[in-house]
Design an enzyme around this catalytic site. Structure first.
Site, PDB file in Angstrom:
ATOM      1  N   GLU A 114       0.829  -1.225   0.000  1.00 23.96           N
ATOM      2  CA  GLU A 114       0.000   0.000   0.000  1.00 23.96           C
ATOM      3  C   GLU A 114       0.855   1.263   0.000  1.00 23.96           C
ATOM      4  O   GLU A 114       0.373   2.343   0.364  1.00 23.96           O
ATOM      5  CB  GLU A 114      -0.953   0.004   1.206  1.00 23.96           C
ATOM      6  CG  GLU A 114      -1.883  -1.184   1.319  1.00 23.96           C
ATOM      7  CD  GLU A 114      -2.948  -1.261   0.224  1.00 23.96           C
ATOM      8  OE1 GLU A 114      -3.000  -0.359  -0.642  1.00 23.96           O
ATOM      9  OE2 GLU A 114      -3.715  -2.244   0.239  1.00 23.96           O
ATOM     10  N   HIS A 209     -12.806  -4.071   4.037  1.00 21.67           N
ATOM     11  CA  HIS A 209     -11.353  -4.267   4.053  1.00 21.67           C
ATOM     12  C   HIS A 209     -10.698  -3.762   5.347  1.00 21.67           C
ATOM     13  O   HIS A 209     -10.060  -4.545   6.050  1.00 21.67           O
ATOM     14  CB  HIS A 209     -10.732  -3.574   2.818  1.00 21.67           C
ATOM     15  CG  HIS A 209      -9.252  -3.744   2.714  1.00 21.67           C
ATOM     16  ND1 HIS A 209      -8.595  -3.908   1.528  1.00 21.67           N
ATOM     17  CD2 HIS A 209      -8.277  -3.761   3.671  1.00 21.67           C
ATOM     18  CE1 HIS A 209      -7.290  -4.038   1.743  1.00 21.67           C
ATOM     19  NE2 HIS A 209      -7.079  -3.948   3.038  1.00 21.67           N
TER      20      HIS A 209
HETATM   21  O1  2HA Z   1      -1.771  -7.150   3.376  1.00 17.65           O
HETATM   22  O2  2HA Z   1      -3.411  -4.817   4.400  1.00 17.65           O
HETATM   23  O3  2HA Z   1      -4.249  -3.759   2.150  1.00 17.65           O
HETATM   24  C1  2HA Z   1      -1.504  -5.807   3.508  1.00 17.65           C
HETATM   25  C2  2HA Z   1      -2.768  -5.076   3.406  1.00 17.65           C
HETATM   26  C3  2HA Z   1      -3.225  -4.694   2.086  1.00 17.65           C
HETATM   27 ZN    ZN Z   2      -5.346  -4.055   4.081  1.00 24.23          ZN
END
Ligand code: 2HA
Ligand code: ZN
Length: 270
Positions: A114, A209
């Site tokens: 990220e 998420h």
């Molecule tokens: O695995 O959280 O958004 C790393 C993360 C991706």
């Molecule tokens: Zn993540």
């Protein structure tokens, strides 16, 4: 390097967040922008041997800035075990489009997947706070994620529900929380969407998420994440008990403004 105060605090933050249950496997990521004096303290440990690598987005206002970041595929719970393998220090290039690793991320590890979202959020916050914000944190906050299956994916409604769950919430996040609809993580599109919201909010929830937040320092970032997630935990319990029978009223929220000297986002109380 491990003895430097900012490195200890970075490590403590990853450990605290792991213990909260927000960082299963390699979930979540953390980045911290070093102060000039921290760069000077850490410089003896830097190596200039690594190549410049494209970030994937442009962050010209962060040119030559240094960040400590968690590694791609690395586990928060392992940062305390060996920070050199699981995190590192990078520098942003003169034109703001590349980075290079100066310390850590050993065995060819890379910064968090990220990184575009982290650096674009840092870039926006650098401008809107005049350089005050130094931390971006992304966590897989269990209760906030659960709520993205139930609440409308709309900033004002989501914020109002969270504010009502604890009196100090509007004081801690007076602008509220932004909401990013489900998107593919790890790329430029979700980075742009999130950083647009960060112009207005310190917290952005990624539907189904997790959560991004930005703050001045590591304690404030952890505290902000913890406060928003705790409000979500209370709301999950309230919904499980059949929903609210009474709550905090708009005029009561307004009373907090003078008592705590904060300006609340009007749209949330409308
Ligand atoms: O695995 O959280 O958004 C790393 C993360 C991706
Ligand atoms: Zn993540």
């Amino acid at each position: 390097m491990e003895q430097l105060a900012f490195v200890k605090e970075f490590t403590k933050t990853t450990q605290d967040a792991w213990l909260k249950g927000w960082h299963e496997r390699n979930g979540g990521n953390l980045s911290y922008r070093l102060t000039d004096s921290e760069v000077q303290e850490a410089r003896p440990f830097f190596s200039e041997s690594d190549a410049w690598i494209d970030i994937g987005v442009a962050v010209p206002n962060l040119a030559n800035q240094y960040f400590m970041v968690t590694g791609s595929g690395k586990y928060f719970r392992n940062v305390e075990v060996c920070i050199e393998e699981n995190a590192g220090v990078i520098q942003v290039s003169q034109d703001g489009t590349q980075y290079k690793v100066l310390w850590g991320l050993t065995n060819n590890a890379k910064p968090t997947s990220e990184l575009p979202a982290h650096l674009m959020n840092h870039s926006v916050k650098y401008d809107v706070t005049g350089g005050q914000h130094r931390v971006v944190m992304h966590s897989h906050t269990t209760n906030l994620i659960a709520l993205t299956f139930v609440l409308p994916l709309e900033a004002e409604t989501f914020t109002r529900e969270l504010w009502e769950m604890a009196t100090e919430c509007p004081v801690v996040f007076p602008a509220g929380v932004g909401i990013v609809p489900w998107m593919v993580p790890g790329g430029k599109a979700i980075a742009e969407h999130t950083s647009e919201l960060m112009k207005k909010y310190d917290v952005a929830i990624w539907a189904h998420h997790g959560t991004f937040c930005s703050a001045e320092d590591l304690s404030l970032a952890f505290g902000l994440m913890d406060t928003v997630e705790k409000a979500a935990e209370i709301l999950v319990k309230v919904l499980a008990m059949g929903g609210k029978r009474q709550t905090i009223q708009p005029q009561e929220f307004k009373e907090l403004e003078s008592a705590f000297n904060v300006k609340l986002n009007e749209k949330v109380l409308a």
